[in-house]
Design an enzyme around this catalytic site. Structure first.
Site, short mmCIF file in Angstrom:
data_model
loop_
_atom_site.label_atom_id
_atom_site.label_comp_id
_atom_site.label_asym_id
_atom_site.label_seq_id
_atom_site.Cartn_x
_atom_site.Cartn_y
_atom_site.Cartn_z
N GLU A 98 1.74 -1.91 7.23
CA GLU A 98 0.64 -2.13 6.29
C GLU A 98 -0.52 -2.82 7.00
OE1 GLU A 98 -0.61 -1.43 3.61
OE2 GLU A 98 0.73 -1.41 1.90
N ASP A 99 -1.72 -2.59 6.53
CA ASP A 99 -2.86 -3.33 7.06
C ASP A 99 -2.91 -4.74 6.47
OD1 ASP A 99 -3.43 -2.29 4.55
OD2 ASP A 99 -5.51 -1.79 5.00
N ASP A 102 -1.42 -8.61 0.01
CA ASP A 102 -2.25 -9.48 -0.82
C ASP A 102 -1.34 -10.07 -1.91
OD1 ASP A 102 -4.20 -10.50 -2.51
OD2 ASP A 102 -5.55 -8.82 -2.32
N PHE A 151 -12.65 -11.39 1.39
CA PHE A 151 -12.64 -9.92 1.36
C PHE A 151 -12.94 -9.46 2.78
CE2 PHE A 151 -13.11 -5.64 0.51
CZ PHE A 151 -12.65 -5.39 -0.77
N ARG A 164 -13.94 1.15 7.84
CA ARG A 164 -12.60 1.20 8.43
C ARG A 164 -12.68 1.32 9.95
NH1 ARG A 164 -8.83 2.12 4.25
NH2 ARG A 164 -9.53 3.47 2.58
C1 PRP Z 1 -4.26 -2.18 0.25
C2 PRP Z 1 -3.19 -2.43 1.30
C3 PRP Z 1 -1.93 -2.51 0.49
C4 PRP Z 1 -2.40 -3.12 -0.80
C5 PRP Z 1 -2.11 -4.59 -0.77
O1 PRP Z 1 -4.36 -0.82 0.01
O2 PRP Z 1 -3.14 -1.40 2.26
O3 PRP Z 1 -1.34 -1.24 0.29
O4 PRP Z 1 -3.81 -2.90 -0.90
O5 PRP Z 1 -2.38 -5.19 -2.00
P1 PRP Z 1 -1.27 -5.92 -2.86
O6 PRP Z 1 -0.44 -6.79 -1.93
O7 PRP Z 1 -2.08 -6.77 -3.81
O8 PRP Z 1 -0.45 -4.91 -3.58
P2 PRP Z 1 -5.59 -0.14 -0.74
O9 PRP Z 1 -5.20 0.08 -2.18
O10 PRP Z 1 -6.84 -0.92 -0.48
O11 PRP Z 1 -5.65 1.32 -0.07
P3 PRP Z 1 -6.15 1.76 1.41
O12 PRP Z 1 -5.07 1.32 2.37
O13 PRP Z 1 -6.24 3.25 1.35
O14 PRP Z 1 -7.48 1.10 1.70
#
Ligand code: PRP
Length: 180
Positions: A98-99, A102, A151, A164
Site C-alpha cells: 500500500e502507499d 490512514d 494531506f 502521482r
Molecule cells: C488510499 C490508500 C489506501 C486507502 C487508505 O487509496 O491507497 O487504499 O486510501 O485509507 P484508509 O486507511 O483510511 O482506508 P485511495 O482511495 O486514495 O486510492 P488510490 O490508491 O487509487 O489513490
C-alpha cells in the site's frame, strides 16, 4: 489545493525502500512471494520495492483495485473490488503493498478478504502510515515512514488524480478560496 513543501525527499525514500527490500529479502529467502499492489497509489512504491528484493525470493506480482464507499477524505470501510487478483493465492505467501494507511479501514478489509482465500501467510508493507488517524487496528509488518496527519501527494499518491508522478512526497495545502 496547491503543492507545498517536500515532506520526504527522493533520497530518503530510496534509502528506506532499500532497507524495506532487505528486510523482506531476509524474511522470505528461499520462498515464493506474491506481491500484491493496491492500485493505483501503490504502483510507484511497488515498482521500486520489488527491485530491492533479491533473487533468493521467488517474486510474482498481482494487483487489485478497490474503491471505498464514502467521500474522498472519509472512508467508510466498505470496499468494492474494481479489479480482483488474476491468480489464486491459496497456499501462497502474500505481501500486500500500500502507499498509505490512514484509518486502516481499507487495509483491514483487504487483509480479511485475503485470509478467506487461505494463503500460507499475509503481511503488509506500507510506504506511509498516519498512525494517529487509525480507526481500526491493523498489523503493518513493514512501514516506510510514520507521518503526521497532512494531506500528502507524490510518489504514487494523488489529489484528485494528480501529482502521482512526483518523485518526492509533498504536502498539499488549500488555496485561498478552497473550501475548508
Ligand atoms: C488510499 C490508500 C489506501 C486507502 C487508505 O487509496 O491507497 O487504499 O486510501 O485509507 P484508509 O486507511 O483510511 O482506508 P485511495 O482511495 O486514495 O486510492 P488510490 O490508491 O487509487 O489513490
Amino acid at each position: 489545493m496547491i503543492l507545498s513543501e517536500v515532506l520526504i525527499d527522493e533520497k530518503e525514500i530510496r534509502k528506506r525502500v532499500e532497507e524495506l527490500g532487505k528486510g523482506i529479502s531476509a524474511d522470505y529467502a528461499g520462498k515464493d512471494l506474491v506481491v500484491i499492489g493496491i492500485l493505483k497509489g501503490a504502483v510507484v512504491f511497488l515498482s521500486d520495492l520489488v527491485r530491492c528484493i533479491d533473487r533468493d525470493v521467488g517474486v510474482t506480482l498481482d494487483f487489485m483495485a478497490v474503491s471505498s464507499y464514502g467521500d474522498s477524505t472519509n472512508t467508510s470501510g466498505i470496499v468494492r473490488i474494481i479489479k480482483d487478483l488474476d491468480c489464486s493465492i491459496r497456499g501462497k505467501h502474500v505481501l500486500i503493498v500500500e502507499d498509505i494507511v490512514d484509518t486502516g479501514l481499507t487495509l483491514s478489509y483487504l487483509v480479511k478478504m485475503m485470509l478467506e482465500r487461505e494463503p500460507e501467510s499475509v503481511r503488509v508493507c506500507a510506504l506511509l502510515d498516519k498512525v494517529e488517524r487509525r480507526k481500526v487496528e491493523v498489523a503493518v509488518q513493514y512501514t516506510g515512514f510514520v507521518i503526521p496527519d497532512y494531506f500528502v501527494v507524490g510518489y504514487g499518491l494523488d489529489y484528485s488524480g494528480r501529482w502521482r508522478n512526483l518523485p518526492s512526497v509533498h504536502v498539499v495545502v488549500p488555496e485561498r478560496g478552497d473550501e475548508a
